[in-house]
Design a protein around this motif. Structure first.
Motif, PDB file in Angstrom:
ATOM      1  N   GLU A 188      34.196  23.825 -14.957  1.00 53.46           N
ATOM      2  CA  GLU A 188      33.186  22.927 -14.583  1.00 53.46           C
ATOM      3  C   GLU A 188      32.113  23.641 -15.067  1.00 53.46           C
ATOM      4  O   GLU A 188      31.664  24.453 -15.503  1.00 53.46           O
ATOM      5  CB  GLU A 188      32.703  22.070 -13.479  1.00 53.46           C
ATOM      6  N   SER A 189      31.416  22.551 -16.111  1.00 47.58           N
ATOM      7  CA  SER A 189      29.398  22.314 -17.068  1.00 47.58           C
ATOM      8  C   SER A 189      28.876  21.586 -16.740  1.00 47.58           C
ATOM      9  O   SER A 189      29.713  20.932 -17.915  1.00 47.58           O
ATOM     10  CB  SER A 189      30.209  23.170 -18.089  1.00 47.58           C
ATOM     11  N   GLN A 190      27.711  21.276 -17.065  1.00 51.16           N
ATOM     12  CA  GLN A 190      26.570  19.860 -16.578  1.00 51.16           C
ATOM     13  C   GLN A 190      27.500  18.581 -15.996  1.00 51.16           C
ATOM     14  O   GLN A 190      27.745  17.679 -16.448  1.00 51.16           O
ATOM     15  CB  GLN A 190      26.921  19.719 -18.547  1.00 51.16           C
ATOM     16  N   ASP A 191      28.043  19.097 -14.856  1.00 52.55           N
ATOM     17  CA  ASP A 191      28.535  17.650 -14.611  1.00 52.55           C
ATOM     18  C   ASP A 191      29.968  16.946 -15.026  1.00 52.55           C
ATOM     19  O   ASP A 191      30.782  16.185 -14.641  1.00 52.55           O
ATOM     20  CB  ASP A 191      27.922  16.944 -13.735  1.00 52.55           C
ATOM     21  N   ILE A 192      31.256  18.087 -15.411  1.00 50.60           N
ATOM     22  CA  ILE A 192      31.866  17.360 -16.108  1.00 50.60           C
ATOM     23  C   ILE A 192      33.250  18.723 -15.769  1.00 50.60           C
ATOM     24  O   ILE A 192      32.298  19.761 -15.884  1.00 50.60           O
ATOM     25  CB  ILE A 192      31.744  17.603 -17.457  1.00 50.60           C
ATOM     26  N   GLY A 193      34.128  18.210 -14.809  1.00 51.51           N
ATOM     27  CA  GLY A 193      35.048  19.185 -14.040  1.00 51.51           C
ATOM     28  C   GLY A 193      36.305  19.342 -15.505  1.00 51.51           C
ATOM     29  O   GLY A 193      36.480  17.992 -15.579  1.00 51.51           O
TER      30      GLY A 193
ATOM     31  N   GLY B 140      16.566  19.366  -6.946  1.00 55.16           N
ATOM     32  CA  GLY B 140      16.559  19.676  -8.504  1.00 55.16           C
ATOM     33  C   GLY B 140      16.952  19.503  -9.337  1.00 55.16           C
ATOM     34  O   GLY B 140      17.132  19.625 -10.996  1.00 55.16           O
ATOM     35  N   HIS B 141      18.137  18.506  -8.934  1.00 52.99           N
ATOM     36  CA  HIS B 141      19.291  17.567 -10.150  1.00 52.99           C
ATOM     37  C   HIS B 141      18.082  16.790 -10.608  1.00 52.99           C
ATOM     38  O   HIS B 141      17.427  16.313 -10.921  1.00 52.99           O
ATOM     39  CB  HIS B 141      20.447  17.012  -8.825  1.00 52.99           C
ATOM     40  N   VAL B 142      19.213  16.894 -12.109  1.00 53.38           N
ATOM     41  CA  VAL B 142      18.141  15.919 -13.520  1.00 53.38           C
ATOM     42  C   VAL B 142      19.743  15.177 -13.598  1.00 53.38           C
ATOM     43  O   VAL B 142      20.766  16.240 -14.184  1.00 53.38           O
ATOM     44  CB  VAL B 142      17.699  16.673 -14.022  1.00 53.38           C
ATOM     45  N   PRO B 143      19.537  14.037 -13.764  1.00 50.66           N
ATOM     46  CA  PRO B 143      18.175  13.018 -13.244  1.00 50.66           C
ATOM     47  C   PRO B 143      18.016  13.218 -12.145  1.00 50.66           C
ATOM     48  O   PRO B 143      18.885  13.754 -11.044  1.00 50.66           O
ATOM     49  CB  PRO B 143      18.832  11.494 -13.672  1.00 50.66           C
ATOM     50  N   MET B 144      16.823  12.901 -11.143  1.00 54.01           N
ATOM     51  CA  MET B 144      16.390  12.874 -10.558  1.00 54.01           C
ATOM     52  C   MET B 144      17.194  12.589  -9.220  1.00 54.01           C
ATOM     53  O   MET B 144      17.927  10.781  -9.279  1.00 54.01           O
ATOM     54  CB  MET B 144      15.299  12.394  -9.905  1.00 54.01           C
ATOM     55  N   LEU B 145      18.111  12.494  -7.952  1.00 53.90           N
ATOM     56  CA  LEU B 145      18.227  11.759  -7.044  1.00 53.90           C
ATOM     57  C   LEU B 145      17.532  11.365  -6.107  1.00 53.90           C
ATOM     58  O   LEU B 145      16.607  12.451  -5.560  1.00 53.90           O
ATOM     59  CB  LEU B 145      19.863  12.739  -6.165  1.00 53.90           C
ATOM     60  N   ASP B 146      18.189  10.480  -5.315  1.00 53.28           N
ATOM     61  CA  ASP B 146      17.266   9.646  -4.312  1.00 53.28           C
ATOM     62  C   ASP B 146      17.925   9.911  -3.293  1.00 53.28           C
ATOM     63  O   ASP B 146      18.991  11.050  -2.783  1.00 53.28           O
ATOM     64  CB  ASP B 146      17.574   8.314  -4.684  1.00 53.28           C
TER      65      ASP B 146
END
Length: 301
Positions: free
Chosen positions: A256-261, A155-161
């Motif tokens: 962390e929040s929104q992929d920022i740690g 469900g990650h955004v942006p989509m992961l391959d």
């Protein structure tokens, strides 16, 4: 007009006179960027694997099935485009008589799978003697089942391959070894009820996740507590965080929040985190009450 045929590969020009890259040039640039993004340890491991393979007299087509890979997958590992997993390394050591050279690199290969923003904290986590975690919205990563974690990454955004999902999942599951490593680390997890009720991956996935939490809570170095919805004000309302103490008795915070740690090292700030966590544990259900609460949720599925 000279009648000469225009070179089809000549670059087009913008109005300002600058060249517009041809599609072939753009494709080459994208390929170069992908190669530049490869972690150095993956590239180095791949070169060593190829060297051992050639020394043993194998082609990629011959060796790949012995390692449980396709020739294309093995080629990707040798080119550093995808990381080796531990089972591949174990098989390669056995088939190629690598004398432990590949095995000693596996931990670094796995480490490079982690998001860059998270790596500084993981280095501290690896040296921890205690680790206290509060998560209001999701099951903590160290306690996630494979199916639950996969649902998160899908469900990650942006989509992961698919390769990125596979690498992220492998990295998360590998980190969980810290729960049972020797010497034992003292773990405390305080989890918000919302995290337990947020369904990811379907009812079967959540039922498995509840049972896994109960099993992990039975480990003598792991305490799991739940903060029920409706508890009123508590010190975790402004977000999740983690506290670690190293063998040198240095304490650090992390959030962390929104992929920022962020790793927190200032002693005053870390002390505030510790005070809040202590209050939070006192406001949560105790360990026995929390286990009963999770059992009840599992029975609802």
């Amino acid at each position: 007009m000279t009648g000469a045929k225009q070179n089809s590969t000549a670059p087009h020009r913008r109005k300002d006179g600058r060249a517009v890259p041809s599609p072939r040039t753009a494709d080459t640039a994208q390929q170069r960027k992908r190669e530049d993004d490869r972690p150095g340890i993956w590239v180095g491991y791949g070169k060593l694997l190829a060297k051992f393979r050639k020394a043993a007299g194998y082609s990629q087509e011959e060796l790949a099935p012995l390692l449980g890979y396709s020739p294309e997958q093995l080629a990707s590992v040798e080119q550093g485009r995808r990381p080796a997993k531990a089972p591949l390394t174990e098989a390669a050591e056995r088939e190629l008589n690598a004398d432990g050279v590949l095995a000693i690199l596996q931990e670094d290969v796995d480490f490079a799978k982690l998001p860059p923003f998270f790596r500084d904290f993981v280095l501290l986590e690896m040296e921890a003697v205690s680790r206290f975690d509060y998560d209001p919205l999701l099951i903590p990563g160290l306690l996630q089942t494979e199916a639950y974690a996969r649902a998160l990454f899908e469900g990650h955004v942006p989509m992961l391959d698919e390769d990125a999902i596979d690498d992220s999942l492998d990295a998360r599951l590998n980190r969980q070894k810290i729960l049972t490593k020797s010497p034992l680390v003292d773990f405390s997890f305080v989890i918000g009820e919302a995290a337990l009720r947020q369904e990811l991956g379907g009812a079967d996935t959540m039922r498995e996740q509840y049972r896994h939490l109960l099993a992990m809570g039975n480990l003598r170095n792991v305490a799991i507590q739940v903060v029920p919805i409706g508890s009123g004000f508590h010190t975790g309302l402004n977000g999740g965080f983690v506290l670690v103490e190293t063998a040198e008795h240095q304490r650090y915070g992390y959030f962390e929040s929104q992929d920022i740690g962020h790793v927190v090292s200032d002693s005053k700030q870390v002390s505030t985190f510790a005070l809040r966590y202590g209050k939070l544990r006192s406001q949560a259900l105790n360990v026995e009450e929390s286990a009963a609460f999770i059992e009840q949720l599992a029975g609802e599925r």
